[in-house]
Design a protein around this motif. Structure first.
Motif, short mmCIF file in Angstrom:
data_model
loop_
_atom_site.label_atom_id
_atom_site.label_comp_id
_atom_site.label_asym_id
_atom_site.label_seq_id
_atom_site.Cartn_x
_atom_site.Cartn_y
_atom_site.Cartn_z
N PRO A 16 -17.94 58.14 23.10
CA PRO A 16 -18.67 58.10 24.38
C PRO A 16 -20.16 58.40 24.25
O PRO A 16 -20.95 58.02 25.11
N ILE A 17 -20.55 59.09 23.18
CA ILE A 17 -21.97 59.42 23.03
C ILE A 17 -22.66 58.55 21.98
O ILE A 17 -23.77 58.84 21.57
N GLY A 18 -21.98 57.51 21.50
CA GLY A 18 -22.62 56.59 20.56
C GLY A 18 -21.75 56.29 19.36
O GLY A 18 -20.60 56.73 19.27
N VAL A 19 -22.33 55.53 18.42
CA VAL A 19 -21.62 55.13 17.21
C VAL A 19 -21.93 56.14 16.10
O VAL A 19 -23.10 56.42 15.82
N PHE A 20 -20.90 56.67 15.51
CA PHE A 20 -21.07 57.61 14.41
C PHE A 20 -20.74 56.92 13.10
O PHE A 20 -20.03 55.91 13.06
N GLY A 21 -21.24 57.54 11.99
CA GLY A 21 -20.97 57.00 10.68
C GLY A 21 -19.49 57.02 10.36
O GLY A 21 -18.71 57.74 10.98
N GLY A 22 -19.10 56.24 9.40
CA GLY A 22 -17.69 56.12 9.04
C GLY A 22 -17.15 57.38 8.38
O GLY A 22 -17.87 58.32 8.07
N VAL A 23 -15.84 57.37 8.18
CA VAL A 23 -15.16 58.46 7.47
C VAL A 23 -14.68 57.91 6.14
O VAL A 23 -14.07 56.84 6.07
N ARG A 24 -14.97 58.64 5.08
CA ARG A 24 -14.56 58.23 3.73
C ARG A 24 -13.63 59.28 3.14
O ARG A 24 -13.78 60.48 3.39
N GLY A 25 -12.66 58.80 2.38
CA GLY A 25 -11.73 59.70 1.71
C GLY A 25 -12.08 59.83 0.24
O GLY A 25 -12.77 58.98 -0.33
N VAL A 26 -11.60 60.90 -0.39
CA VAL A 26 -11.86 61.11 -1.81
C VAL A 26 -10.69 61.86 -2.44
O VAL A 26 -10.13 62.77 -1.86
N PHE A 27 -10.28 61.39 -3.62
CA PHE A 27 -9.37 62.13 -4.50
C PHE A 27 -10.21 62.59 -5.68
O PHE A 27 -10.98 61.80 -6.23
N PHE A 28 -10.08 63.85 -6.10
CA PHE A 28 -10.96 64.35 -7.16
C PHE A 28 -10.20 65.23 -8.15
O PHE A 28 -9.12 65.76 -7.85
N ALA A 29 -10.79 65.36 -9.33
CA ALA A 29 -10.29 66.26 -10.37
C ALA A 29 -11.49 66.80 -11.13
O ALA A 29 -12.45 66.06 -11.39
N ASN A 30 -11.46 68.09 -11.46
CA ASN A 30 -12.57 68.74 -12.16
C ASN A 30 -12.04 69.58 -13.32
O ASN A 30 -10.93 70.09 -13.26
N MET A 31 -12.86 69.74 -14.35
CA MET A 31 -12.55 70.67 -15.43
C MET A 31 -13.86 71.19 -16.00
O MET A 31 -14.81 70.41 -16.19
N GLY A 32 -13.96 72.50 -16.26
CA GLY A 32 -15.19 73.04 -16.82
C GLY A 32 -15.04 74.50 -17.20
O GLY A 32 -13.99 75.12 -17.02
N GLY A 33 -16.14 75.05 -17.72
CA GLY A 33 -16.16 76.45 -18.11
C GLY A 33 -17.51 76.83 -18.67
O GLY A 33 -18.38 75.97 -18.87
N GLY A 34 -17.69 78.11 -18.93
CA GLY A 34 -18.95 78.60 -19.46
C GLY A 34 -18.77 79.91 -20.20
O GLY A 34 -17.84 80.67 -19.92
N SER A 35 -19.65 80.17 -21.15
CA SER A 35 -19.61 81.42 -21.90
C SER A 35 -21.01 81.73 -22.43
O SER A 35 -21.88 80.86 -22.47
N PHE A 36 -21.20 82.99 -22.83
CA PHE A 36 -22.45 83.41 -23.43
C PHE A 36 -22.31 83.41 -24.95
O PHE A 36 -21.21 83.45 -25.48
N ASP A 37 -23.44 83.37 -25.65
CA ASP A 37 -23.47 83.34 -27.11
C ASP A 37 -22.72 84.55 -27.67
O ASP A 37 -22.95 85.68 -27.25
N GLY A 38 -21.81 84.30 -28.60
CA GLY A 38 -21.03 85.37 -29.20
C GLY A 38 -19.74 85.69 -28.46
O GLY A 38 -18.91 86.44 -28.97
N GLN A 39 -19.59 85.13 -27.27
CA GLN A 39 -18.37 85.35 -26.49
C GLN A 39 -17.35 84.28 -26.85
O GLN A 39 -17.66 83.10 -26.81
N PRO A 40 -16.13 84.66 -27.25
CA PRO A 40 -15.14 83.63 -27.62
C PRO A 40 -14.78 82.75 -26.43
O PRO A 40 -14.61 83.25 -25.31
N PHE A 41 -14.68 81.46 -26.68
CA PHE A 41 -14.32 80.52 -25.62
C PHE A 41 -13.53 79.38 -26.24
O PHE A 41 -13.96 78.76 -27.20
N LYS A 42 -12.36 79.14 -25.69
CA LYS A 42 -11.49 78.06 -26.18
C LYS A 42 -11.10 77.21 -24.99
O LYS A 42 -10.56 77.70 -24.00
#
Length: 202
Positions: free
Chosen positions: A112-138
């Protein structure tokens, strides 16, 4: 020193195809009593168009700093590891991968107040990590491991699993309201092994 490549084609909802890349190297030499460091930073994004306005979006980002006083990087939340706290990950060595399948749900909405932008869907997957120098990370392991849960209580974990890295997956809806992007995301954390998750998060 920075190298930037930008061939991405945009539509009103964002990237549609091609790629973006940024390679960075920073060197701070030791002058007098100052501390030195070197830093590399890579951010690569690729967009594969699927049909009219659907696309597969891939992103890889890596950061490494070393020397007398290494710099650090932080990420998490938003589109960088959904399902985790904002800026939860930090370290002088960090990396994450992100994959998204984006597709139209509603092209445009007549209200009623105008045309709005469309709606988009998304499927996602993420993987990551971080460490400081000398800190064990596997990142991950595929070797059987026997863990002590309590005195006299042992458990064996088999199969592929994340060790120090973290991952998440989920789905979301995206739209624009008054010119601002609005995102609703539902994310689930995972270590890619149910038995390992039950032990780590018990």
């Amino acid at each position: 020193i920075n190298y930037i490549q930008e061939t991405t084609i945009f539509r009103e909802f964002g990237p549609l195809s091609d790629n973006t890349m940024r390679l960075s190297y920073e060197f701070a030499p030791s002058l007098g009593n100052s501390l030195s460091r070197q830093t590399t930073d890579v951010d690569a994004r690729y967009y594969m168009r699927l049909g009219g306005s659907g696309l597969l979006a891939l992103r890889a980002k890596g950061f490494k700093s070393w020397g007398d006083a290494p710099s650090f990087n932080y990420f998490g939340g938003n589109s960088e590891m959904r399902g985790y706290e904002y800026l939860e990950f930090i370290g002088s060595e960090t990396a994450f991968l992100n994959a998204e399948l984006r597709f139209p749900v509603i092209e445009a909405m007549l209200t009623p107040i105008g045309v709005f932008g469309g709606v988009r869907g998304v499927f996602f997957a993420n993987m990551g990590g971080g460490s400081f120098d000398g800190q064990p990370f596997k990142w991950w392991s595929n070797s059987p491991e026997v863990l002590t849960l309590a005195p006299g209580l042992l458990a064996q974990v088999n199969g592929f699993r994340l060790v120090d890295a973290r991952a998440s997956y989920g789905l979301g809806l995206e739209t624009f309201a008054l010119g601002f992007p609005v995102h609703f995301d539902w994310a689930w954390r995972t270590l890619l092994n149910r038995d390992w998750e039950d032990i780590r998060f018990a």
